[in-house]
Motif scaffolding. Structure first.
Motif, PDB file in Angstrom:
ATOM      1  N   THR A  15       0.713  -8.273  -4.886  1.00  0.00           N
ATOM      2  CA  THR A  15       1.590  -7.571  -3.944  1.00  0.00           C
ATOM      3  C   THR A  15       2.974  -7.375  -4.543  1.00  0.00           C
ATOM      4  OG1 THR A  15       0.407  -8.474  -2.035  1.00  0.00           O
ATOM      5  CG2 THR A  15       2.650  -7.672  -1.657  1.00  0.00           C
ATOM      6  N   TYR A  40       0.758   4.685  -2.309  1.00  0.00           N
ATOM      7  CA  TYR A  40       0.832   6.045  -1.763  1.00  0.00           C
ATOM      8  C   TYR A  40       1.997   6.813  -2.394  1.00  0.00           C
ATOM      9  CZ  TYR A  40      -2.318   4.497   1.998  1.00  0.00           C
ATOM     10  OH  TYR A  40      -3.381   4.015   2.717  1.00  0.00           O
ATOM     11  N   ILE A  86       0.836  -1.201   0.000  1.00  0.00           N
ATOM     12  CA  ILE A  86       0.000   0.000   0.000  1.00  0.00           C
ATOM     13  C   ILE A  86       0.869   1.249   0.000  1.00  0.00           C
ATOM     14  CG2 ILE A  86      -0.212   0.077   2.530  1.00  0.00           C
ATOM     15  CD1 ILE A  86      -2.925   0.964  -0.095  1.00  0.00           C
ATOM     16  N   TYR A 107      -4.154  -0.504  -7.160  1.00  0.00           N
ATOM     17  CA  TYR A 107      -5.003  -0.474  -5.975  1.00  0.00           C
ATOM     18  C   TYR A 107      -6.176  -1.437  -6.111  1.00  0.00           C
ATOM     19  CZ  TYR A 107      -7.844   1.411  -2.164  1.00  0.00           C
ATOM     20  OH  TYR A 107      -8.581   1.547  -1.016  1.00  0.00           O
ATOM     21  N   SER A 119      -5.787  -5.191  -5.551  1.00  0.00           N
ATOM     22  CA  SER A 119      -5.809  -5.704  -4.175  1.00  0.00           C
ATOM     23  C   SER A 119      -7.119  -5.420  -3.471  1.00  0.00           C
ATOM     24  CB  SER A 119      -4.655  -5.078  -3.376  1.00  0.00           C
ATOM     25  OG  SER A 119      -3.408  -5.406  -3.932  1.00  0.00           O
ATOM     26  N   TYR A 120      -7.761  -4.310  -3.835  1.00  0.00           N
ATOM     27  CA  TYR A 120      -9.039  -3.932  -3.226  1.00  0.00           C
ATOM     28  C   TYR A 120     -10.044  -3.724  -4.361  1.00  0.00           C
ATOM     29  CZ  TYR A 120      -5.582  -2.818   0.359  1.00  0.00           C
ATOM     30  OH  TYR A 120      -4.526  -2.884   1.230  1.00  0.00           O
ATOM     31  N   LEU A 161      -7.415   8.035   0.024  1.00  0.00           N
ATOM     32  CA  LEU A 161      -6.159   7.586  -0.574  1.00  0.00           C
ATOM     33  C   LEU A 161      -5.300   8.788  -0.947  1.00  0.00           C
ATOM     34  CD1 LEU A 161      -4.456   5.219  -1.602  1.00  0.00           C
ATOM     35  CD2 LEU A 161      -5.767   5.288  -3.723  1.00  0.00           C
ATOM     36  N   GLY A 214       2.764   3.667   4.494  1.00  0.00           N
ATOM     37  CA  GLY A 214       2.182   2.350   4.253  1.00  0.00           C
ATOM     38  C   GLY A 214       2.534   1.355   5.340  1.00  0.00           C
TER      39      GLY A 214
END
Length: 294
Positions: free
Chosen positions: A143, A17, A13, A209, A212-213, A224, A251
């Protein structure tokens, strides 16, 4: 082992960012504007990818190629926002530009609410869901791809700025706006290019993003974007390596807070970092305090 897994989650994450914070830091470095609409460019990219999925699927192409139309649309959107909303305000008071940025953010959110409705939309699986076994760790492919892609893009951007003529033009404009004009640099083109690059990075971040989500909403870019802004301030806004490091730190802190303290306090800890940085080192980790005569 659980600690290492949380570090990896934080890097994932944090990489997103970092990509988004690059847009904040590049724009601020050149026109001294906090572009609060930048977070919503992530949302724009996600929706463009969403409507591109059926087209690519009918052609037998992988879902991750939706990043191409997302990059193109977001780059054009960034350029138009700069030309229509920010350029007329360039010589106005900074508070006017800030209010304009907030207005553009709200405009994008409400426009996409009207088009797609406020209801969440499920996104297709971008990468394979089969995890990779690394010793006792099971790591998702998304990831690994997120971290690697982010690092490659950030290093590429740094090389672009330091090694190319256009990149050096960006540095010149950020150093002295008026002097850059005097030596023949087209400042308007440089600023438009900055918005295009930052928006393109946000488009890539949007695909990483949702991998993963996998859920998109018209307001998904707000929090975000704010966290990416905190990352930019932490590293030293206007400094590209600082934005990268700041993103990774935010993160990791967020992931560790969720794992070992409370998921409800994660956002509070992130914004608490912003307060602490502004109190004790407002220029950020890599920033240098500059004194201005008044």
């Amino acid at each position: 082992m659980d600690f290492i897994k949380q570090l990896i989650n934080g890097l994932q994450i944090g990489s997103i960012y970092a990509l988004v914070s690059l847009g904040y830091t590049m724009v601020y470095g050149i026109v001294k504007l906090i572009n609060f609409a930048h977070g919503d460019i992530i949302m724009v990219g996600a929706y463009i990818a969403f409507i591109s999925v059926p087209v690519l699927s009918s052609m037998g192409l992988p879902v991750w190629l939706t990043v191409v139309p997302a990059i193109v649309f977001c780059a054009v959107t960034g350029i138009l926002i700069e030309k229509i909303a920010y350029r007329p305000m360039r010589n106005s008071a900074r508070i006017s530009s800030l209010i304009t940025a907030i207005g553009v953010s709200l405009l994008l959110q409400n426009a996409f609410m009207l088009i797609f409705s406020p209801n969440p939309r499920a996104f297709e699986t971008v990468f394979s869901t089969t995890p990779i076994q690394m010793g006792e760790l099971n790591i998702n492919i998304s990831t690994i791809i997120t971290i690697l892609v982010s690092i490659v893009l950030m290093v590429s951007l740094q090389l672009f700025i330091t090694k190319t003529k256009a990149g050096k033009g960006m540095v010149a404009v950020s150093e002295d706006f008026s002097a850059a004009q005097l030596v023949g640099i087209n400042v308007d083109n440089i600023i438009s290019m900055t918005f295009a690059i930052g928006s393109s990075l946000a488009a890539v971040a949007s695909i990483l993003y949702v991998s993963s989500y996998p859920q998109i909403t018209p307001t998904m870019g707000s929090m975000l974007g704010l966290k990416a802004f905190v990352a930019a301030v932490l590293g030293g806004i206007g400094i590209i390596p600082g934005a990268m490091i700041g993103g990774f730190i935010i993160g990791i802190v967020e992931a560790l807070t969720k794992a070992y303290i409370s998921t409800q306090l994660a956002d509070a800890v992130v914004f608490g970092i912003l307060v602490i940085v502004l109190l004790f080192k407002p220029a950020g980790i890599f920033g240098i305090n500059k004194k201005e005569k008044v």
